[in-house]
Design a protein around this motif. Structure first.
Motif, PDB file in Angstrom:
ATOM      1  N   PRO A  20       4.669  12.128   8.260  1.00  0.00           N
ATOM      2  CA  PRO A  20       3.835  12.055   7.053  1.00  0.00           C
ATOM      3  C   PRO A  20       4.555  11.444   5.855  1.00  0.00           C
ATOM      4  CG  PRO A  20       3.868  14.296   7.961  1.00  0.00           C
ATOM      5  CD  PRO A  20       4.749  13.480   8.837  1.00  0.00           C
ATOM      6  N   GLU A  21       5.882  11.601   5.815  1.00  0.00           N
ATOM      7  CA  GLU A  21       6.660  11.030   4.701  1.00  0.00           C
ATOM      8  C   GLU A  21       6.474   9.513   4.592  1.00  0.00           C
ATOM      9  OE1 GLU A  21       7.771  13.165   6.942  1.00  0.00           O
ATOM     10  OE2 GLU A  21       8.788  14.829   5.925  1.00  0.00           O
ATOM     11  N   LEU A  22       6.174   8.869   5.725  1.00  0.00           N
ATOM     12  CA  LEU A  22       6.023   7.407   5.715  1.00  0.00           C
ATOM     13  C   LEU A  22       4.789   6.949   4.943  1.00  0.00           C
ATOM     14  CD1 LEU A  22       7.166   6.511   9.336  1.00  0.00           C
ATOM     15  CD2 LEU A  22       8.393   6.071   7.209  1.00  0.00           C
ATOM     16  N   ASN A  23       3.866   7.894   4.679  1.00  0.00           N
ATOM     17  CA  ASN A  23       2.709   7.561   3.836  1.00  0.00           C
ATOM     18  C   ASN A  23       3.116   7.162   2.428  1.00  0.00           C
ATOM     19  OD1 ASN A  23       0.156   8.044   5.378  1.00  0.00           O
ATOM     20  ND2 ASN A  23       1.122  10.037   5.718  1.00  0.00           N
ATOM     21  N   ALA A  83      13.762  11.985   7.395  1.00  0.00           N
ATOM     22  CA  ALA A  83      12.494  12.513   7.928  1.00  0.00           C
ATOM     23  C   ALA A  83      12.230  11.964   9.332  1.00  0.00           C
ATOM     24  CB  ALA A  83      11.348  12.158   6.994  1.00  0.00           C
ATOM     25  N   ILE A  84      12.552  10.700   9.536  1.00  0.00           N
ATOM     26  CA  ILE A  84      12.372  10.088  10.856  1.00  0.00           C
ATOM     27  C   ILE A  84      13.340  10.740  11.852  1.00  0.00           C
ATOM     28  CG2 ILE A  84      12.691   7.949  12.188  1.00  0.00           C
ATOM     29  CD1 ILE A  84      11.769   6.398   9.668  1.00  0.00           C
ATOM     30  N   GLU A  85      14.583  10.885  11.422  1.00  0.00           N
ATOM     31  CA  GLU A  85      15.618  11.450  12.294  1.00  0.00           C
ATOM     32  C   GLU A  85      15.314  12.896  12.673  1.00  0.00           C
ATOM     33  OE1 GLU A  85      19.426  10.083  11.280  1.00  0.00           O
ATOM     34  OE2 GLU A  85      20.215  10.764  13.212  1.00  0.00           O
ATOM     35  N   SER A  97      -2.837   6.496   9.080  1.00  0.00           N
ATOM     36  CA  SER A  97      -3.182   7.890   8.798  1.00  0.00           C
ATOM     37  C   SER A  97      -4.470   7.971   7.988  1.00  0.00           C
ATOM     38  CB  SER A  97      -2.050   8.526   8.005  1.00  0.00           C
ATOM     39  OG  SER A  97      -2.131   8.091   6.663  1.00  0.00           O
ATOM     40  N   PRO A  98      -4.978   9.193   7.797  1.00  0.00           N
ATOM     41  CA  PRO A  98      -6.209   9.372   6.994  1.00  0.00           C
ATOM     42  C   PRO A  98      -6.069   8.918   5.542  1.00  0.00           C
ATOM     43  CG  PRO A  98      -5.719  11.350   8.260  1.00  0.00           C
ATOM     44  CD  PRO A  98      -4.538  10.449   8.428  1.00  0.00           C
ATOM     45  N   LEU A  99      -4.847   8.630   5.102  1.00  0.00           N
ATOM     46  CA  LEU A  99      -4.670   8.107   3.740  1.00  0.00           C
ATOM     47  C   LEU A  99      -5.505   6.842   3.524  1.00  0.00           C
ATOM     48  CD1 LEU A  99      -3.354   7.683   0.945  1.00  0.00           C
ATOM     49  CD2 LEU A  99      -1.295   6.940   2.108  1.00  0.00           C
ATOM     50  N   PHE A 100      -5.579   6.004   4.554  1.00  0.00           N
ATOM     51  CA  PHE A 100      -6.338   4.753   4.425  1.00  0.00           C
ATOM     52  C   PHE A 100      -7.839   5.028   4.312  1.00  0.00           C
ATOM     53  CE2 PHE A 100      -2.258   3.476   5.908  1.00  0.00           C
ATOM     54  CZ  PHE A 100      -2.036   2.280   5.258  1.00  0.00           C
ATOM     55  N   GLN A 101      -8.299   6.042   5.039  1.00  0.00           N
ATOM     56  CA  GLN A 101      -9.701   6.455   4.909  1.00  0.00           C
ATOM     57  C   GLN A 101      -9.972   6.840   3.462  1.00  0.00           C
ATOM     58  OE1 GLN A 101     -12.031   6.659   7.418  1.00  0.00           O
ATOM     59  NE2 GLN A 101     -10.637   5.992   9.032  1.00  0.00           N
ATOM     60  N   ASP A 102      -9.048   7.615   2.896  1.00  0.00           N
ATOM     61  CA  ASP A 102      -9.243   8.126   1.539  1.00  0.00           C
ATOM     62  C   ASP A 102      -9.217   7.001   0.504  1.00  0.00           C
ATOM     63  OD1 ASP A 102      -9.386  10.539   2.758  1.00  0.00           O
ATOM     64  OD2 ASP A 102      -7.508  11.346   1.962  1.00  0.00           O
ATOM     65  N   THR A 103      -8.272   6.072   0.672  1.00  0.00           N
ATOM     66  CA  THR A 103      -8.172   4.976  -0.300  1.00  0.00           C
ATOM     67  C   THR A 103      -9.449   4.136  -0.309  1.00  0.00           C
ATOM     68  OG1 THR A 103      -5.779   4.858  -0.094  1.00  0.00           O
ATOM     69  CG2 THR A 103      -6.879   2.882  -0.907  1.00  0.00           C
ATOM     70  N   PHE A 104      -9.903   3.743   0.870  1.00  0.00           N
ATOM     71  CA  PHE A 104     -11.069   2.855   0.917  1.00  0.00           C
ATOM     72  C   PHE A 104     -12.367   3.585   0.611  1.00  0.00           C
ATOM     73  CE2 PHE A 104      -7.812   0.196   2.573  1.00  0.00           C
ATOM     74  CZ  PHE A 104      -8.135  -1.039   2.038  1.00  0.00           C
ATOM     75  N   THR A 105     -12.405   4.872   0.893  1.00  0.00           N
ATOM     76  CA  THR A 105     -13.564   5.661   0.499  1.00  0.00           C
ATOM     77  C   THR A 105     -13.617   5.772  -1.024  1.00  0.00           C
ATOM     78  OG1 THR A 105     -13.454   6.881   2.565  1.00  0.00           O
ATOM     79  CG2 THR A 105     -14.725   7.886   0.798  1.00  0.00           C
ATOM     80  N   ALA A 106     -12.452   5.990  -1.641  1.00  0.00           N
ATOM     81  CA  ALA A 106     -12.394   6.079  -3.110  1.00  0.00           C
ATOM     82  C   ALA A 106     -12.872   4.779  -3.765  1.00  0.00           C
ATOM     83  CB  ALA A 106     -10.969   6.399  -3.561  1.00  0.00           C
ATOM     84  N   LEU A 137      -3.695   9.353  -4.932  1.00  0.00           N
ATOM     85  CA  LEU A 137      -2.282   9.653  -5.164  1.00  0.00           C
ATOM     86  C   LEU A 137      -2.073  11.142  -5.426  1.00  0.00           C
ATOM     87  CD1 LEU A 137      -1.913   6.391  -5.865  1.00  0.00           C
ATOM     88  CD2 LEU A 137       0.107   7.306  -6.978  1.00  0.00           C
ATOM     89  N   ASP A 138      -2.918  11.688  -6.293  1.00  0.00           N
ATOM     90  CA  ASP A 138      -2.787  13.118  -6.613  1.00  0.00           C
ATOM     91  C   ASP A 138      -2.923  13.970  -5.373  1.00  0.00           C
ATOM     92  OD1 ASP A 138      -2.512  12.386  -9.214  1.00  0.00           O
ATOM     93  OD2 ASP A 138      -4.604  12.804  -9.777  1.00  0.00           O
ATOM     94  N   GLU A 139      -3.881  13.581  -4.531  1.00  0.00           N
ATOM     95  CA  GLU A 139      -4.149  14.377  -3.342  1.00  0.00           C
ATOM     96  C   GLU A 139      -3.045  14.238  -2.292  1.00  0.00           C
ATOM     97  OE1 GLU A 139      -7.256  14.322   0.097  1.00  0.00           O
ATOM     98  OE2 GLU A 139      -8.239  13.846  -1.831  1.00  0.00           O
ATOM     99  N   TRP A 140      -2.482  13.038  -2.196  1.00  0.00           N
ATOM    100  CA  TRP A 140      -1.504  12.792  -1.125  1.00  0.00           C
ATOM    101  C   TRP A 140      -0.069  13.116  -1.501  1.00  0.00           C
ATOM    102  CZ3 TRP A 140      -1.667  11.663   4.050  1.00  0.00           C
ATOM    103  CH2 TRP A 140      -2.958  11.595   4.584  1.00  0.00           C
ATOM    104  N   GLU A 141       0.217  13.183  -2.786  1.00  0.00           N
ATOM    105  CA  GLU A 141       1.603  13.451  -3.184  1.00  0.00           C
ATOM    106  C   GLU A 141       2.167  14.721  -2.533  1.00  0.00           C
ATOM    107  OE1 GLU A 141       2.599  12.473  -7.229  1.00  0.00           O
ATOM    108  OE2 GLU A 141       4.368  13.776  -7.163  1.00  0.00           O
ATOM    109  N   PRO A 142       1.444  15.850  -2.588  1.00  0.00           N
ATOM    110  CA  PRO A 142       1.990  17.048  -1.922  1.00  0.00           C
ATOM    111  C   PRO A 142       2.044  16.927  -0.401  1.00  0.00           C
ATOM    112  CG  PRO A 142      -0.178  17.502  -2.899  1.00  0.00           C
ATOM    113  CD  PRO A 142       0.223  16.138  -3.355  1.00  0.00           C
ATOM    114  N   ARG A 143       1.168  16.127   0.178  1.00  0.00           N
ATOM    115  CA  ARG A 143       1.170  15.988   1.643  1.00  0.00           C
ATOM    116  C   ARG A 143       2.373  15.162   2.102  1.00  0.00           C
ATOM    117  NH1 ARG A 143      -5.133  14.634   2.895  1.00  0.00           N
ATOM    118  NH2 ARG A 143      -4.506  14.805   5.093  1.00  0.00           N
ATOM    119  N   ILE A 144       2.795  14.245   1.254  1.00  0.00           N
ATOM    120  CA  ILE A 144       3.958  13.414   1.568  1.00  0.00           C
ATOM    121  C   ILE A 144       5.235  14.169   1.228  1.00  0.00           C
ATOM    122  CG2 ILE A 144       5.187  11.311   0.814  1.00  0.00           C
ATOM    123  CD1 ILE A 144       2.342  10.097   0.353  1.00  0.00           C
TER     124      ILE A 144
END
Ligand code: X2X
Length: 336
Positions: A104-107, A136-138, A178-187, A314-321
């Protein structure tokens, strides 16, 4: 008789050759390297360059075999990281987008309008945040070695020029990751549909989707304009770095010398590919325009409208990342 001796000598020769063959094949080691794009694209060339350097420097004792087109995961690029983690694939040059479902950090890199330019990207990949991303990858069983670059992703569609969020209203846009792209384009008021690269071109051809987003090199080499994508907006909404990486058990099985060789070759191949990708962008844009594509650039106010429309993402994804990582990236970008 001398004839007998000749035969014996010949047999001994054959035995010696087959012995040396079996010895060298016991020593030489081939690792599989997965990529999404083949070597017509900078991404595939990055992997080939890595393979070339490793073969050269190990005198053929360690070789990399590149498998493009996500073929080791049957075209499903979002399974590449899992396949590498489980050992089905030894290594990969992969996109942060495709690995973000498992890491998820890669978002971080896909946050809309977060990294404004190449300096910002370099500050993050070369800074504290970049180290945190590699950690995070390691921590998920894969050893990251170096960065490459797919590039800033630009928006294309078949309907008309896009210079404000309202132009995206109801457009079906192909996305991956990831679902981040769904959220961006939906927004932005669009209708995002997730599909692999293998499915994207057919979907664009039939008009099942109206648009897509990819770097200029991908748009150019894959001739996306020829499947009706005649409008291209340069909005630099996110950059897509590539990561050279190796499965943890494979890494552990290598000698110290081989690890150094593999890491240094990845770093060199990555730096080479990043420079080439960036240098080629102006010619690629010119070629795309020459083929009749309408290119839209955003002025400051237009850019700002897209930023504002995606602020909630951004606000929504910051804590997820991970807020710590996002903060570290901000500090890197500010040169702190
Ligand atoms: O599928 C895409 O859009 C591509 C080729 O850019 C990636 O693999 C992220």
């Amino acid at each position: 008789s001398s004839r007998h001796l000749t035969r014996l000598a010949a047999l001994a020769g054959v035995a010696a050759i087959s012995l040396s063959l079996s010895v060298s094949s016991a020593q030489a080691r081939e690792l599989s390297v997965s990529t999404v794009l083949p070597d017509a694209f900078p991404w595939g060339q990055a992997a080939e360059k890595w393979a070339e350097l490793v073969a050269e420097r190990s005198d053929g004792e360690l070789t990399l075999r590149v498998y493009p087109n996500s073929q080791l995961v049957n075209g499903d690029q979002t399974r590449e990281f899992s396949a590498m983690r489980s050992g089905l694939i030894d290594a990969a040059v992969g996109s942060t987008i495709n690995w973000s479902p498992q890491v998820p950090e890669l978002n971080l890199f896909s946050l809309p309008f977060f990294m404004a330019d190449l300096d910002a990207v370099d500050a993050v990949t070369g800074g504290t945040a970049g180290e945190m991303v590699f950690d995070a990858i390691e921590s998920r069983g894969v050893v990251p070695l170096a960065w490459g670059e797919n590039g800033f992703r630009q928006l294309s569609n078949s309907r008309g020029p896009i210079d404000e969020p309202a132009d995206l209203d109801g457009l079906k846009i192909r996305v991956v990751g990831s679902p981040l792209f769904q959220d961006t384009f939906t927004a932005l008021g669009a209708n995002p549909t997730q599909m692999s690269w293998a499915d994207a071109k057919p979907a664009l051809t039939t008009g099942a989707v109206d648009g897509q987003e990819n770097p200029l090199s991908v748009f150019d080499v894959a001739r996306i304009d020829q499947v009706g994508q005649e409008h291209l907006t340069l909005w630099n909404y996110m950059n897509d770095p590539l990561v050279f990486a190796v499965n943890q058990q494979v890494w552990d099985s290598l000698s110290e010398e081989e690890r150094t060789l593999l890491r240094e070759a990845a770093q060199e191949a990555g730096a080479w590919e990043i420079e080439m990708t960036r240098e080629e962008e102006p010619e690629r844009l010119a070629a795309i325009q020459e083929r009749g594509v309408t290119v839209t650039e955003l002025d400051e106010a237009q850019h700002q409208a897209f930023v504002e429309a995606t602020e909630n993402v951004l606000d929504e994804w910051e804590p997820r990342i991970g807020s710590e990582l996002v903060e570290a990236a901000r500090a890197d970008m500010q040169g702190e």
